[in-house]
Design an enzyme around this catalytic site. Sequence first.
Site, short mmCIF file in Angstrom:
data_model
loop_
_atom_site.label_atom_id
_atom_site.label_comp_id
_atom_site.label_asym_id
_atom_site.label_seq_id
_atom_site.Cartn_x
_atom_site.Cartn_y
_atom_site.Cartn_z
N GLY A 94 0.87 -1.33 0.07
CA GLY A 94 0.17 -0.07 0.08
C GLY A 94 1.00 1.26 0.14
O GLY A 94 1.94 1.22 -0.28
N VAL B 78 2.15 3.36 2.39
CA VAL B 78 3.31 3.28 3.12
C VAL B 78 4.40 2.33 2.84
O VAL B 78 5.61 2.77 2.76
CB VAL B 78 2.96 2.84 4.64
CG1 VAL B 78 4.32 2.91 5.70
CG2 VAL B 78 2.10 4.12 5.22
N GLY B 79 4.06 1.21 2.46
CA GLY B 79 4.89 0.04 2.04
C GLY B 79 5.62 0.57 0.55
O GLY B 79 6.95 0.31 0.33
N HIS C 186 2.81 4.85 20.58
CA HIS C 186 2.47 5.67 19.41
C HIS C 186 1.15 5.75 19.39
O HIS C 186 0.36 4.86 18.53
CB HIS C 186 3.03 4.71 18.35
CG HIS C 186 2.87 5.16 17.03
ND1 HIS C 186 3.50 6.36 16.56
CD2 HIS C 186 2.26 4.57 15.66
CE1 HIS C 186 3.17 6.74 15.31
NE2 HIS C 186 2.37 5.42 14.98
#
Length: 311
Positions: free
Chosen positions: A9, A11-12, A175
């Site tokens: 996706g 980010v990857g 996070h």
Amino acid sequence: MKVSIIGAGNVGATCADVISYRGIASEVVLLDIKEGFAEGKALDIMQCATNTGFNTTVSGVTNDYSKTANSDVVVVTSGIPRKPGMTREELIGINAGIVKSVVESVLEYSPNTIFVIVANPMDTMTYLTLKSTGLAKNRVIGMGGALDSSRFRTYLGLALDKPVNDISAMVIGGHGDTTMIPLTRLASYNGIPVTQFLSADVLEKVAADTMVGGATLTGLLGTSAWYAPGASVAFLVDSILNNQRKMIACSVYVEGEYGQSDICIGVPCIIGKNGVEEIIDIKLNEGEKALFAKSAVAVRQMNDALKSILG
């Protein structure tokens, strides 16, 4: 050196692009469950090579983990992205099953790899990866602190009207929008504390903006951010593969450090060829210690939810 990225996706794919463009690894494999998706992203990245001058080989595969064999680092971005109004915590039930399956499949072909976990809720997915595999704690790293710190430095740079790369600053803790701790007291501009340039009110706003940095982008974009997260992962992978031993805030397993045990949470680490080489003990003041303890409670609640889901 070989890096595999599970989940092609936004980010990857951005992570693969940055790793390739900067020549961090000689080989990058993108894997996704959607037919042809990773292959298309990889081909698109490779077609940049002649114009940007990189020599990294990038390939894409559909759910074939044998192609990830002998990876030095595996990045796990798998899972559904956060949607507007959705907290990272709400993702836990869905993403836990995905991450556990991915990690088991990876280890079948790369038993010695170092994992970088990106999937949210990241601290809990890092904890899940460690506990479900029995791997040494140095080999499982959650990347959240690297991203949160980059956002913190960006907001400080805007407030100071100074170059972001001249600013040193770190975010520790969980996070999450309510669990991260921007260390304003320790932030500096070319070695000079930012407290000499910015008022307490401004620093408070910078910290607040940092904490909702992800949610702000989700609201604007309609989905999770990807440029900064992808670059943050590549930054972390670079320190591992090239043994740079950079100090990076990462979610790692602690055993007494910062007064916490049996939890993965963001702390400053030296990141090198073995993954987590060392956890650095920053001398927090009483207020910061209280915030860190509160953050740990929230992360533990997510871990407890994970345990109840997995039985």
